[in-house]
Design an enzyme around this catalytic site. Structure first.
Site, PDB file in Angstrom:
ATOM      1  N   HIS A  45      -7.116  -2.429   6.223  1.00 49.33           N
ATOM      2  CA  HIS A  45      -6.045  -3.470   5.846  1.00 49.33           C
ATOM      3  C   HIS A  45      -4.708  -2.944   5.211  1.00 49.33           C
ATOM      4  O   HIS A  45      -5.032  -2.025   4.905  1.00 49.33           O
ATOM      5  CB  HIS A  45      -6.763  -4.628   4.761  1.00 49.33           C
ATOM      6  N   ASP A  72      -2.533  -4.008   1.921  1.00 44.94           N
ATOM      7  CA  ASP A  72      -2.589  -5.024   0.811  1.00 44.94           C
ATOM      8  C   ASP A  72      -1.556  -6.223   1.005  1.00 44.94           C
ATOM      9  O   ASP A  72      -0.264  -6.204   1.253  1.00 44.94           O
ATOM     10  CB  ASP A  72      -2.252  -4.360  -0.596  1.00 44.94           C
ATOM     11  N   HIS A 121      -5.327   0.947   5.103  1.00 45.89           N
ATOM     12  CA  HIS A 121      -6.038   2.047   4.286  1.00 45.89           C
ATOM     13  C   HIS A 121      -7.589   1.300   4.443  1.00 45.89           C
ATOM     14  O   HIS A 121      -7.917   0.237   4.612  1.00 45.89           O
ATOM     15  CB  HIS A 121      -5.740   2.200   2.706  1.00 45.89           C
ATOM     16  N   ARG A 136      -5.505  -0.718 -10.200  1.00 42.76           N
ATOM     17  CA  ARG A 136      -4.703  -0.915  -9.031  1.00 42.76           C
ATOM     18  C   ARG A 136      -3.489  -1.736  -9.580  1.00 42.76           C
ATOM     19  O   ARG A 136      -3.586  -3.028  -9.913  1.00 42.76           O
ATOM     20  CB  ARG A 136      -5.180  -1.449  -7.908  1.00 42.76           C
TER      21      ARG A 136
HETATM   22  C1  SIN Z   1      -8.050  -1.093  -2.037  1.00 40.70           C
HETATM   23  O1  SIN Z   1      -8.264  -1.180  -0.967  1.00 40.70           O
HETATM   24  O2  SIN Z   1      -6.991  -1.278  -2.371  1.00 40.70           O
HETATM   25  C2  SIN Z   1      -8.887  -0.215  -2.602  1.00 40.70           C
HETATM   26  C3  SIN Z   1      -9.016   1.327  -2.135  1.00 40.70           C
HETATM   27  C4  SIN Z   1     -10.163   2.207  -2.749  1.00 40.70           C
HETATM   28  O3  SIN Z   1     -10.782   1.844  -3.585  1.00 40.70           O
HETATM   29  O4  SIN Z   1     -10.204   3.285  -2.278  1.00 40.70           O
END
Ligand code: SIN
Length: 290
Positions: free
Chosen positions: A111, A113, A266, A281
């Protein structure tokens, strides 16, 4: 009293491969000079993922640095905000007193974000707090390359088209398999109404085009029969994550990783259940895609 900002001896080392660079010689707990900020900004646009090594920063410093790029977005799962810092989403598989402390399956599907918002994210900054001895990698796919290398027939099929993105697309499926998906309140559901995005977007700062669909949030192509839409999206997903478009980040202690959601998708590769992983995050608001 005026705060002095000193230029730091930043080194930017691009990775071998389709994206990414490492930044060393920078301490983000110190005030950042404008020149240094400009170099970091440029590196982010050029490499799409930048990895700041050894950042012993507090949540406030993480937030302050993130805000230099734009306003921060607050995640709809307020259950997993860091106490006192709603701008930080805790991404973690850790359970305390029988309850998850963070979103343990964030990134389970490919996805970008917040593509399910009218103004999706510019970029996200993930800071390692606690890392597992094995696993826990994050993969990134270069969506400019995905567009540049897309076979002509698929280009023709998507040019000028739009697709729906929905936060809830995989929610029930994730909820069945994990403890990390609370039932959403009516207010939370109202915050994540489906939106329509262009399938090919133009990066607002570099002008480069990128595919902008994902396995996690994109549900259908607008004005296309269901079967055709499903097949087309599957072909785009498969093409996007071809090996030659990918970078795999293997985390080191105190890494801060900043990626561009306008250029990349990602995926969290997963952490063995018996090992702990905890990350913080922040998510920066971007523009309406065009
Ligand atoms: C996310 O999708 O923001 C998390 C990515 C991760 O935990 O590696």
């Amino acid at each position: 009293m005026t705060t002095q900002t000193l230029n730091q001896t930043i080194e930017i080392t691009p990775f071998e491969g389709p994206l990414g660079a490492e930044i060393t010689g920078l301490d983000l707990s110190q005030p950042l000079a404008d020149d240094d900020f400009k170099r970091i900004h440029r590196a982010h646009l050029d490499h799409h993922v930048i990895v700041f090594r050894d950042q012993r920063i507090t949540p406030e410093q993480h937030i302050t640095f993130s805000r230099r790029f734009g306003p921060l977005q607050i995640h709809v799962l307020h259950q997993f905000q860091l106490s006192g810092h709603p701008e930080i989403l805790i991404v973690s598989n850790v359970m305390e007193n029988g309850k998850p402390i963070g979103l343990g399956d964030a990134g389970h599907f490919w996805h970008s974000d917040l593509s399910y918002k009218e103004t999706p994210s510019l970029g996200s900054l993930l800071h390692a707090q606690e890392l597992p001895a094995e696993g826990g990698d994050t993969l990134f796919a270069n969506m400019h390359l995905a567009w540049d290398t897309l076979p002509q027939a698929l280009r023709d099929a998507v040019e000028g088209r739009f697709a729906e993105h929905t936060y809830l697309a995989k929610y029930a499926e994730l909820q069945k398999r994990s403890p990390w998906r609370p039932n959403l309140s009516a207010e939370q559901i109202a915050q994540v109404k489906p939106v329509v995005q262009p399938i090919v977007r133009t990066h607002p700062e570099t002008g480069r085009r990128a595919l902008f669909v994902s396995e996690h949030f994109t549900t259908r192509v607008i004005d296309m029969p269901e079967d055709e839409s499903r097949n087309l999206l599957q072909a785009l997903f498969d093409h996007s994550v071809r090996e030659e478009h990918l970078y795999r980040h293997q985390w080191r202690e105190h890494d801060l990783v900043f990626w561009d959601n306008r250029s990349l998708m990602h995926l969290a590769a997963g952490t063995p259940d018996h090992l702990r992983r905890k990350m913080y995050r922040t998510t920066i608001e971007g523009d309406t895609p065009f």
